[in-house]
Design an enzyme around this catalytic site. Sequence first.
Site, mmCIF file in Angstrom:
data_model
loop_
_atom_site.group_PDB
_atom_site.id
_atom_site.type_symbol
_atom_site.label_atom_id
_atom_site.label_comp_id
_atom_site.label_asym_id
_atom_site.label_seq_id
_atom_site.Cartn_x
_atom_site.Cartn_y
_atom_site.Cartn_z
ATOM 1 N N HIS A 119 -10.214 1.334 1.619
ATOM 2 C CA HIS A 119 -9.773 2.688 2.002
ATOM 3 C C HIS A 119 -10.969 3.625 2.162
ATOM 4 O O HIS A 119 -10.927 4.550 2.983
ATOM 5 C CB HIS A 119 -8.820 3.271 0.942
ATOM 6 C CG HIS A 119 -7.405 2.775 1.053
ATOM 7 N ND1 HIS A 119 -6.648 2.911 2.188
ATOM 8 C CD2 HIS A 119 -6.607 2.154 0.155
ATOM 9 C CE1 HIS A 119 -5.434 2.405 1.984
ATOM 10 N NE2 HIS A 119 -5.389 1.922 0.751
ATOM 11 N N CYS B 66 0.859 -1.187 0.000
ATOM 12 C CA CYS B 66 0.000 0.000 0.000
ATOM 13 C C CYS B 66 0.888 1.228 0.000
ATOM 14 O O CYS B 66 1.863 1.282 0.756
ATOM 15 C CB CYS B 66 -0.887 -0.020 1.238
ATOM 16 S SG CYS B 66 -1.998 1.392 1.359
ATOM 17 N N HIS C 32 -9.079 -3.858 -2.164
ATOM 18 C CA HIS C 32 -8.093 -3.114 -1.366
ATOM 19 C C HIS C 32 -8.462 -1.623 -1.338
ATOM 20 O O HIS C 32 -8.493 -1.008 -0.264
ATOM 21 C CB HIS C 32 -6.692 -3.320 -1.970
ATOM 22 C CG HIS C 32 -5.605 -2.521 -1.316
ATOM 23 N ND1 HIS C 32 -4.538 -3.101 -0.673
ATOM 24 C CD2 HIS C 32 -5.407 -1.174 -1.216
ATOM 25 C CE1 HIS C 32 -3.747 -2.152 -0.191
ATOM 26 N NE2 HIS C 32 -4.254 -0.963 -0.517
ATOM 27 N N GLU C 33 -8.751 -1.066 -2.532
ATOM 28 C CA GLU C 33 -9.053 0.376 -2.606
ATOM 29 C C GLU C 33 -10.411 0.691 -1.969
ATOM 30 O O GLU C 33 -10.570 1.725 -1.321
ATOM 31 C CB GLU C 33 -9.013 0.869 -4.053
ATOM 32 C CG GLU C 33 -7.704 0.620 -4.803
ATOM 33 C CD GLU C 33 -6.461 1.082 -4.079
ATOM 34 O OE1 GLU C 33 -6.548 1.964 -3.209
ATOM 35 O OE2 GLU C 33 -5.375 0.541 -4.375
HETATM 36 ZN ZN ZN Z 1 -3.737 1.020 -0.084
#
Ligand code: ZN
Length: 178
Positions: free
Chosen positions: A147, A101, A143-144
């Site tokens: 966030h 990341c 993953h995004e």
């Molecule tokens: Zn990330």
Amino acid sequence: MAQSLQIAQLGNPILRQQAQRVDNIQDESFQQLIDHLIATATASNGVGIAAPQVSKSYRLLIVASRPNPRYPNAPLMEPTAIINPRILAYSDEMIKGWEGCLSIPGIRGLVPRHQTVEVEYTSREGKLHRQELTDFVARIFQHEYDHLEGFVFLDRVETTTDMMTEQEYQQRIVQNLS
Ligand code: ZN
């Protein structure tokens, strides 16, 4: 020219907030943010980035998979802006894969993700899209998306023994020396 933005790193509270829905997609300032995010991901050898990582708490992420020194086996695709995404369905099948990341430099972790996700999002042109994503691109998306919800990949690593430094990862996983 689109500029590269400063990346918020782990410990910055903005990475732990739930991001806000976007209602002004056509605004010039928002379109510029998209260009700057793409430039930032490209300059950092990222395959994706989410707006909270540049301290903009909006539901906007970029998927920009392409082979690069951080991810030599990534598939090639045009950088795509994904706005107000929703995950409609997940496959039951989970696959563990290595992630890093831009907000957590120097660390890699083995993260379980759904192999396939069905997603809905608005494009930068304001069009609604529905799409099924699999494997590496599905991994980037999840993953995004995390966030936007205030999660980072370390939250999903099952054990600390599934973590490595970037240097060991490059030697053991990428160059396959184990
Ligand atoms: Zn990330």
